[in-house]
Design an enzyme around this catalytic site. Structure first.
Site, PDB file in Angstrom:
ATOM      1  N   ARG A 109       3.785  -6.463  -1.532  1.00  0.00           N
ATOM      2  CA  ARG A 109       2.891  -5.313  -0.381  1.00  0.00           C
ATOM      3  C   ARG A 109       4.011  -5.577   0.261  1.00  0.00           C
ATOM      4  O   ARG A 109       4.981  -5.952   0.735  1.00  0.00           O
ATOM      5  CB  ARG A 109       2.101  -6.422  -0.383  1.00  0.00           C
ATOM      6  CG  ARG A 109       2.005  -8.468  -0.671  1.00  0.00           C
ATOM      7  CD  ARG A 109       2.644  -8.902   0.744  1.00  0.00           C
ATOM      8  NE  ARG A 109       2.856  -8.583   2.136  1.00  0.00           N
ATOM      9  CZ  ARG A 109       3.633  -8.850   3.002  1.00  0.00           C
ATOM     10  NH1 ARG A 109       4.613  -8.908   2.014  1.00  0.00           N
ATOM     11  NH2 ARG A 109       3.115  -8.921   4.050  1.00  0.00           N
ATOM     12  N   GLY A 110       2.986  -4.630   1.555  1.00  0.00           N
ATOM     13  CA  GLY A 110       3.725  -4.376   2.350  1.00  0.00           C
ATOM     14  C   GLY A 110       3.814  -2.828   3.457  1.00  0.00           C
ATOM     15  O   GLY A 110       4.550  -2.441   1.860  1.00  0.00           O
ATOM     16  N   ALA A 111       3.921  -2.533   4.114  1.00  0.00           N
ATOM     17  CA  ALA A 111       3.895  -0.745   4.185  1.00  0.00           C
ATOM     18  C   ALA A 111       5.338  -0.484   3.827  1.00  0.00           C
ATOM     19  O   ALA A 111       5.396   0.252   3.257  1.00  0.00           O
ATOM     20  CB  ALA A 111       3.503  -0.616   5.221  1.00  0.00           C
ATOM     21  N   ARG A 165      -3.228   1.728  -2.407  1.00  0.00           N
ATOM     22  CA  ARG A 165      -3.245   0.994  -0.814  1.00  0.00           C
ATOM     23  C   ARG A 165      -3.394   2.222  -0.437  1.00  0.00           C
ATOM     24  O   ARG A 165      -3.004   3.451   0.366  1.00  0.00           O
ATOM     25  CB  ARG A 165      -2.183   0.344  -0.916  1.00  0.00           C
ATOM     26  CG  ARG A 165      -1.909  -0.838  -1.997  1.00  0.00           C
ATOM     27  CD  ARG A 165      -2.682  -2.160  -1.867  1.00  0.00           C
ATOM     28  NE  ARG A 165      -3.315  -2.234  -0.226  1.00  0.00           N
ATOM     29  CZ  ARG A 165      -2.803  -3.414   0.008  1.00  0.00           C
ATOM     30  NH1 ARG A 165      -1.925  -4.167  -0.580  1.00  0.00           N
ATOM     31  NH2 ARG A 165      -3.061  -4.309   1.422  1.00  0.00           N
ATOM     32  N   GLN A 174      -0.579 -14.232   3.351  1.00  0.00           N
ATOM     33  CA  GLN A 174       0.718 -13.916   3.579  1.00  0.00           C
ATOM     34  C   GLN A 174       1.535 -14.467   4.175  1.00  0.00           C
ATOM     35  O   GLN A 174       2.169 -14.803   4.392  1.00  0.00           O
ATOM     36  CB  GLN A 174       0.733 -12.546   3.954  1.00  0.00           C
ATOM     37  CG  GLN A 174       0.366 -11.477   2.955  1.00  0.00           C
ATOM     38  CD  GLN A 174      -1.383 -11.487   3.194  1.00  0.00           C
ATOM     39  OE1 GLN A 174      -2.025 -12.133   3.818  1.00  0.00           O
ATOM     40  NE2 GLN A 174      -2.081 -10.348   2.548  1.00  0.00           N
ATOM     41  N   ASP A 205       0.701  -0.698   9.239  1.00  0.00           N
ATOM     42  CA  ASP A 205       0.406  -0.155   7.796  1.00  0.00           C
ATOM     43  C   ASP A 205       0.090   1.519   8.343  1.00  0.00           C
ATOM     44  O   ASP A 205       0.934   2.091   7.823  1.00  0.00           O
ATOM     45  CB  ASP A 205      -0.164  -0.665   7.282  1.00  0.00           C
ATOM     46  CG  ASP A 205       0.067  -2.631   6.380  1.00  0.00           C
ATOM     47  OD1 ASP A 205       0.437  -2.044   5.092  1.00  0.00           O
ATOM     48  OD2 ASP A 205       0.127  -3.268   7.159  1.00  0.00           O
ATOM     49  N   ASN A 250      -3.132  -2.736  10.857  1.00  0.00           N
ATOM     50  CA  ASN A 250      -2.311  -4.064  10.285  1.00  0.00           C
ATOM     51  C   ASN A 250      -3.333  -5.105   9.731  1.00  0.00           C
ATOM     52  O   ASN A 250      -4.169  -4.886   9.470  1.00  0.00           O
ATOM     53  CB  ASN A 250      -1.382  -4.966  12.168  1.00  0.00           C
ATOM     54  CG  ASN A 250      -0.371  -5.375  11.055  1.00  0.00           C
ATOM     55  OD1 ASN A 250       0.177  -4.962   9.867  1.00  0.00           O
ATOM     56  ND2 ASN A 250       0.019  -7.145  11.251  1.00  0.00           N
ATOM     57  N   LYS A 251      -3.293  -5.773   9.077  1.00  0.00           N
ATOM     58  CA  LYS A 251      -3.509  -6.959   8.532  1.00  0.00           C
ATOM     59  C   LYS A 251      -4.418  -7.774   8.960  1.00  0.00           C
ATOM     60  O   LYS A 251      -4.448  -7.696   9.982  1.00  0.00           O
ATOM     61  CB  LYS A 251      -2.456  -8.063   7.922  1.00  0.00           C
ATOM     62  CG  LYS A 251      -2.674  -9.092   7.171  1.00  0.00           C
ATOM     63  CD  LYS A 251      -3.695  -8.158   5.359  1.00  0.00           C
ATOM     64  CE  LYS A 251      -2.943  -7.833   5.155  1.00  0.00           C
ATOM     65  NZ  LYS A 251      -3.372  -7.015   3.560  1.00  0.00           N
TER      66      LYS A 251
END
Length: 340
Positions: A46-48, A80, A182, A223, A233-234
């Site tokens: 995960r993570g862009a 995603r 996270q 992201d 973002n998250k």
């Protein structure tokens, strides 16, 4: 020393399984494009930026399987929808597929190039961003925008690493980042591996923290960044930006230029992924809420550009107005070489 988040082997793409951290360090081997797609969906990776790199290797695996590359790209693109790096990487792989010779060798070489470029980009971003921090800095961060979210080194956490490398003393408060945690499970673990002074706080504690002690900056990843600087973002990032504004704490976004989507005029147009409500109904494998309890579970929120003090990219620190600053950076005109 942190293990490699993504590693190409003769068998396929080896991913550090981020669902198991911090209690276990395990790897997941993806031998097919479908296995890469599933690993992205269930958040093994995960993570862009990391999603983009994984998808690039997924396209190479599709070529090795002799799968239809347009179909493989569509499958990976559906995993995603918010992370624009995913689509940037897929577009680059599709362009590379048009050459002559062995398509697998060609696409694997392109995936490796994307992998290496991401690490170099993060290091450059970190060097630019660390200049924003004083010699002794207290920083709040959200989610995980570190080596685990990229090909290595990190964006937001890359700035912290670069600051330490420059001899600065950095104290970090990491939001736990509900519902998948996270911040507590990944950011705290990653920073502790590197010897940082890091403390986990619940998402709702940042206001009390900033009211009770000096905080020098909030640094988060992204992201997707719209043309006007609005940033996805998250989930929970917007709340943190509002708290930072209330306490006059600079709010910095750290992201490579591949995260910028100039086709979207504002954050209102950014697609926001909504995930299964079970992520909120469970915690640590234990059920918290009955299945019949309604849950809204967006994975991301959008922070308006007016709440962002600066956007740090691999080319330099961008200041408002972000519309013109982002256009200049993408055209290569924002930071001309000396003597030009």
């Amino acid at each position: 020393m942190l293990p490699e988040p993504l590693l190409w082997t003769e068998e396929g793409l080896s991913l550090l399984d981020q669902r198991r951290l911090p209690l276990a360090v395990e790897r997941c081997l993806c031998r097919t494009v479908e296995e890469v797609a599933r690993a992205i969906e269930v958040m093994v990776v995960r993570g862009a930026p990391a999603i983009g790199v994984a998808a690039a290797y997924g396209m190479a695996l599709a070529a090795r399987e002799r799968r239809s590359l347009p179909e493989a790209s569509a499958r990976l693109g559906a995993t995603r929808p918010t992370a624009v790096n995913l689509f940037w990487a897929l577009a680059r792989m599709e362009k590379a597929s048009a050459g002559e010779g062995d398509p697998f060798a060609r696409l694997l070489a392109e995936a490796k190039a994307i992998h290496e470029e991401d690490i170099a980009s993060n290091r450059s971003l970190g060097r630019h961003g660390q200049s924003l921090l004083p010699r002794k800095a207290t920083v709040v961060t959200h989610c995980n925008a570190g080596a685990l979210a990229t090909a290595g080194y990190g964006t937001a956490l890359g700035i912290l690493r670069a600051a330490v490398e420059a001899g600065k003393l950095v104290t970090v408060f990491a939001d736990e980042t509900r519902p998948r945690l996270q911040g507590s499970l990944l950011t705290a673990w990653e920073l502790l591996q590197d010897g940082f002074d890091v403390t986990v706080i619940a998402d709702g504690m940042s206001g009390a923290l900033m009211r009770s002690r000096p905080v020098d900056a909030v640094i988060v990843g992204a992201d997707r960044i719209a043309a006007n600087g609005d940033t996805a973002n998250k989930i929970g990032t917007y709340n943190l930006a509002l708290v930072a504004a209330r306490h006059n704490v600079p709010f910095y976004v750290a992201a490579p230029l591949s995260t910028v989507d100039v086709s979207l005029l504002s954050g209102e147009a950014i697609p926001i992924e909504e995930r299964d409500g079970e992520e909120l109904r469970f915690a640590g494998g234990e059920r918290l809420l009955p299945v019949e309890f309604p849950v809204w579970n967006p994975a991301f929120d959008v922070t308006p550009a007016e709440l962002i003090s600066a956007i740090v990219t691999e080319t330099g620190v961008l200041r408002p107005p972000f519309g013109s600053a982002l256009r200049a950076a993408l055209s290569g005109e924002a930071f001309p070489k000396k003597g030009v």
